[in-house]
Motif scaffolding. Sequence first.
Motif, PDB file in Angstrom:
ATOM      1  N   GLU A  79     -46.963  12.316 -35.129  1.00 34.38           N
ATOM      2  CA  GLU A  79     -46.905  11.647 -33.649  1.00 34.38           C
ATOM      3  C   GLU A  79     -45.612  12.066 -33.036  1.00 34.38           C
ATOM      4  O   GLU A  79     -45.599  12.445 -31.750  1.00 34.38           O
TER       5      GLU A  79
ATOM      6  N   SER B  70     -51.259   5.899 -33.631  1.00 37.82           N
ATOM      7  CA  SER B  70     -51.141   4.777 -32.742  1.00 37.82           C
ATOM      8  C   SER B  70     -52.027   4.971 -31.801  1.00 37.82           C
ATOM      9  O   SER B  70     -52.295   4.096 -30.733  1.00 37.82           O
ATOM     10  N   LYS B  71     -52.475   6.175 -31.401  1.00 43.53           N
ATOM     11  CA  LYS B  71     -53.579   6.217 -30.254  1.00 43.53           C
ATOM     12  C   LYS B  71     -54.762   7.235 -30.664  1.00 43.53           C
ATOM     13  O   LYS B  71     -54.320   8.072 -31.711  1.00 43.53           O
ATOM     14  N   GLN B  72     -55.475   7.487 -29.757  1.00 45.94           N
ATOM     15  CA  GLN B  72     -56.814   8.578 -29.876  1.00 45.94           C
ATOM     16  C   GLN B  72     -56.106   9.868 -29.372  1.00 45.94           C
ATOM     17  O   GLN B  72     -55.341   9.937 -28.275  1.00 45.94           O
ATOM     18  N   TYR B  73     -56.065  10.880 -30.170  1.00 44.19           N
ATOM     19  CA  TYR B  73     -55.531  12.295 -29.622  1.00 44.19           C
ATOM     20  C   TYR B  73     -56.632  13.261 -29.254  1.00 44.19           C
ATOM     21  O   TYR B  73     -58.000  13.078 -29.823  1.00 44.19           O
TER      22      TYR B  73
END
Length: 344
Positions: free
Chosen positions: A275, A341-344
């Motif tokens: 990330e 931590s989030k959608q990529y």
Amino acid sequence: MINTSKTLALAAGLAAGAFAAQAGDYPTPVPLKDGAQAAISSIAPKNDTFRIAYMPPATEFNYYIAVGEGIKSVGKEAGVDVFMLAPQSGADINGQMGMIQDVLTQDVDAIIFGTHDEFAAAPLLKKAVDQGIAVLMINSDIPDFPTPIHGVVGYSQRNGTRAMADWAVQTYGDQKVKVGIIEGQPGYHSTERVGGFLEGIEGNDNFDVVVSIDGKWNVEGGNTAGMDILQSHPDLDLVFAANDYMIIGASYAAKALGRSDLVMLGNDGDTSGLEEIASGNITATVNTSPYLMGKAAMSATLDALNGSFPGGWIETPTSIEDQAGAISVLQEPEKLFPQPSKQY
């Protein structure tokens, strides 16, 4: 200052996708050095439902938690009892040795371990082997552990970081590059990883290593080391660290000093490192697929307990990932732990 606009994606070793197709299985093991292989026939399980201790160097590293998730996933499918025991700090060698000593009294059938001090661990693991416990080392390629063990599971550490150096040379080798290195605590892992990077840049007159210091394997140590080397050598162009935690710490130091132009290279490929690369705070890493490593280790351990593992080293995959590559890996969160931590 070097031009950081160029990118290049090079594979090192097996492709992660190819290895993933073998989930629950593993490549053919490579024999250990003469005298390093404990006899598989000496393994004597004590429990009808196998009880397996996973003992990484520390809980502070998400990398080893990801390995553990791979171990647990195979263990769950097989219906065996798996538990993890480790000190919080990777520098707590005495704490880990005490835990191994305790586990030897708990009627376990197998120990999957990683350590930052193989010589401290060796006498205790000899006792384990002598008791009929299956003993496999994780996240390593050491061919001759100081006492015979049943197996080793991990990537070629020297080859992985040599591929990272090749990447750096092909990407920046036409420019003058002053290099700082952040080592891990002294031991096999640090020697191999730093040695591979140095071998890869050897002979290229444009790369000049001006400083190399210990970053203690963690973010705090990497931050301290990064601040030290950047303040004492303000003309550094590139920093290589022997794991992602230390290069993350060094990136914090670079940010504090206003050094957004640095090439920052790591090794591991756990979620936090990937990330940071995706965000542009780190340049690239050696992705070592810890979750898949854990699956391979558990599969081999179960085979050892059943008498069908021949012993030896199981090589797991690596790849060099820059920003585009890191985003691609993060788009397959089922192969990562912890989750992005989030959608990529």
